[in-house]
Design a protein around this motif. Sequence first.
Motif, short mmCIF file in Angstrom:
data_model
loop_
_atom_site.label_atom_id
_atom_site.label_comp_id
_atom_site.label_asym_id
_atom_site.label_seq_id
_atom_site.Cartn_x
_atom_site.Cartn_y
_atom_site.Cartn_z
N ARG A 43 0.84 -1.21 0.00
CA ARG A 43 0.00 0.00 0.00
C ARG A 43 0.87 1.26 0.00
N ILE A 44 1.89 1.25 0.82
CA ILE A 44 2.79 2.41 0.90
C ILE A 44 3.51 2.60 -0.43
N SER A 45 3.96 1.49 -1.03
CA SER A 45 4.63 1.57 -2.33
C SER A 45 3.71 2.16 -3.38
N SER A 46 2.43 1.81 -3.31
CA SER A 46 1.45 2.35 -4.26
C SER A 46 1.29 3.86 -4.08
N VAL A 47 1.25 4.31 -2.82
CA VAL A 47 1.15 5.74 -2.54
C VAL A 47 2.36 6.48 -3.11
N LEU A 48 3.54 5.91 -2.91
CA LEU A 48 4.76 6.55 -3.42
C LEU A 48 4.75 6.66 -4.94
N ARG A 49 4.26 5.62 -5.60
CA ARG A 49 4.20 5.66 -7.07
C ARG A 49 3.23 6.74 -7.54
N LYS A 50 2.07 6.83 -6.90
CA LYS A 50 1.08 7.83 -7.29
C LYS A 50 1.59 9.24 -7.01
N ALA A 51 2.25 9.41 -5.88
CA ALA A 51 2.79 10.74 -5.55
C ALA A 51 3.86 11.14 -6.54
N ASP A 52 4.71 10.20 -6.89
CA ASP A 52 5.76 10.48 -7.86
C ASP A 52 5.16 10.87 -9.21
N ALA A 53 4.10 10.16 -9.60
CA ALA A 53 3.44 10.47 -10.87
C ALA A 53 2.80 11.85 -10.84
N ALA A 54 2.42 12.29 -9.62
CA ALA A 54 1.81 13.62 -9.48
C ALA A 54 2.84 14.73 -9.35
N GLY A 55 4.12 14.36 -9.43
CA GLY A 55 5.19 15.36 -9.38
C GLY A 55 5.64 15.72 -7.98
N ILE A 56 5.24 14.95 -7.00
CA ILE A 56 5.66 15.21 -5.61
C ILE A 56 7.00 14.52 -5.36
N ASN A 57 7.92 15.24 -4.78
CA ASN A 57 9.23 14.68 -4.48
C ASN A 57 9.10 13.75 -3.26
N VAL A 58 9.26 12.46 -3.51
CA VAL A 58 9.10 11.49 -2.42
C VAL A 58 10.43 10.79 -2.09
N LYS A 111 2.41 13.77 5.09
CA LYS A 111 1.66 12.52 5.32
C LYS A 111 2.46 11.32 4.81
N ILE A 112 3.04 11.50 3.65
CA ILE A 112 3.79 10.39 3.03
C ILE A 112 5.05 10.08 3.83
N ALA A 113 5.62 11.11 4.49
CA ALA A 113 6.82 10.88 5.30
C ALA A 113 6.53 9.83 6.38
N LEU A 114 5.36 9.93 6.99
CA LEU A 114 4.99 8.94 8.01
C LEU A 114 4.84 7.56 7.40
N ALA A 115 4.16 7.48 6.26
CA ALA A 115 3.97 6.19 5.60
C ALA A 115 5.28 5.58 5.15
N ARG A 116 6.13 6.41 4.58
CA ARG A 116 7.42 5.91 4.09
C ARG A 116 8.28 5.40 5.24
N SER A 117 8.21 6.05 6.40
CA SER A 117 9.00 5.59 7.55
C SER A 117 8.51 4.22 8.01
N VAL A 118 7.20 3.97 7.87
CA VAL A 118 6.67 2.63 8.18
C VAL A 118 7.27 1.62 7.21
N ALA A 119 7.34 1.98 5.94
CA ALA A 119 7.90 1.06 4.94
C ALA A 119 9.35 0.73 5.23
N VAL A 120 10.11 1.72 5.70
CA VAL A 120 11.52 1.49 6.04
C VAL A 120 11.64 0.44 7.13
N VAL A 121 10.83 0.57 8.17
CA VAL A 121 10.91 -0.37 9.30
C VAL A 121 10.36 -1.73 8.90
N LEU A 122 9.28 -1.76 8.12
CA LEU A 122 8.76 -3.04 7.65
C LEU A 122 9.82 -3.79 6.84
#
Length: 581
Positions: free
Chosen positions: A457-472, A554-565
């Motif tokens: 789920r987090i990976s999906s969010v990162l892909r969508k954010a990247d496609a929207a031009g957000i620096n992730v 918001k994504i910073a929190l999600a991405r930090s979860v992905a790092v620990v997972l």
Amino acid sequence: MNLFSEIGTLVTQAIAALQSEGALPEDLNLAPVTVEPPRDPAHGDMATNAAMVLAKPAGKKPRDIAEALVPHLTADPKIAEASVAGPGFINMRLADSVWQAMPRTVLSSGERFGRSDMGAGQSVNVEYVSANPTGPLHVGHTRGAVFGDALAALLDYAGYSVTREYYINDGGAQVDVLARSVYLRYLEAHGHEVEFADGTYPGDYLIEVGQALRDKVGDAYVDAGEEVWLEDVREFATDAMLDLIREDLKRLGIEMDVFYSEKSLYGTGRIEAAIEDLRAKGLIYKGVLEPPKGKTPEDWEPREQTLFKSTEYGDDVDRPIMKSDGAWTYFAPDIAYHYDKVSRGFDQLIDVFGADHGGYVKRMKAAVAALSDEKTPLDIKLTQLVKLFKNGEPFKMSKRAGTFVTMRDVIDEVGPDVTRFVMLTRKNDAPLDFDFDKVLEQSKDNPVFYVQYAHARISSVLRKADAAGINVSDAALAEADLSGMIHPSELAVAKKLAEWPRLVEIAARGHEPHRVAFYLYELASELHALWNKGNDVPELRFLQEGDPATSQSKIALARSVAVVLASGLGILGVEPAEEMR
């Protein structure tokens, strides 16, 4: 960064302040002071037992010490509130700013977040699997293999220098049985009718070995007696089985540092050297053991034997190391093997045994204590049985193995990642039910799916954010403004992230890798809960349309979860899922 250690430092500083004021004596032992999550989260974020454990040596009432500590603790901006509970426990609530900083800490540290220097480079030998080289690994070996490998990875993560070792039990009579079984397949490869007598290995896995032996030696052994071929076939068959075992372990993502042959101990003086070391310490003698109560063990003889005085080191009875006919017992080469490990200078030894070796624990610990002059600790972990189910029924035997379900059967059914994770969803000494249908189920009740789904789920969010031009990128997310992270569901995720470094040290200290699997499920649960809240509260969604800055926070929190997972799954030997199909 271990937040619990950081708050623990604040507690010791508060104690030091009371000491400098003369309210507490100077010579207090602070080792028993802990900072832990309270049993009831409603009581706060952390709790300390400082007043309780210092009361007696300080000659004061626990509540008096606790009430004196509270003002010193709340003087620090990290502590929003501290209160005395019960006889003298101190409950603390941390400021929101502490939790808001957690994603930045994780993202700045990357995969180093949670790694510990607790082990301080101490050398640890973890011996696991160590199955007889007489056939493919079965499902019981699989659990021991996964547990041992995850434990080795956990200790490495916690700062130890780890050696992964496989002890090849190739010195006993079972290897001769293997050779005779391969010889039958060899004859079969030459067109002979054969019959597998009781005690031989009839599994199909030896067909190819028999054919390979035929290709190597032709018909040289067809009409020859055992005295001609037994030694050669034993070596050939053992090598073939080890190749099979290595291949199965590799399919599970396991690579050993050392394969140590039991056979190498015989005829080399190594067994004799180990026994002489014990003899020099006055621990070897001739004697007759009393008959044991209940079931008579195989190594008991009602006659004089050579015995190891294992009762000197906590064993129930002394143990035979040589039979009355002068042959070594099974225990003697095991002593010599551990003598070799002690001689190699390891700071700690860990053996992972199947549940059927429970009676071996005390004698082996006694041997290592004696050999190392009690300087090298040995921890023996027993892995309990695995029961396999499919379609609600016990899983059938493997035709290839002949009598058991193999590691390869399990991996072929569900894959290595699922196999590894499921084997760690119970503590090693608890029985495990492995249901092939449930472990592939896409539901919250399946911890493998639930954890992988969170990462996907987090990976999906990162892909969508990247496609929207957000620096992730992690660097950009680490600089995001997280002061708006105030919702209880967001803070709950940050609080769970903060537990990771502490969990690593607890799991490594107790040699309990299953704790990592449990933690990952809890972290995934917090992520999914936040995600689901976003369905009702749009402000909690990770992607805020038209607001890249808020999205980043918001994504910073999600991405930090992905790092620990990812770090936790790495310890378990499981590949994080980027998407779920």
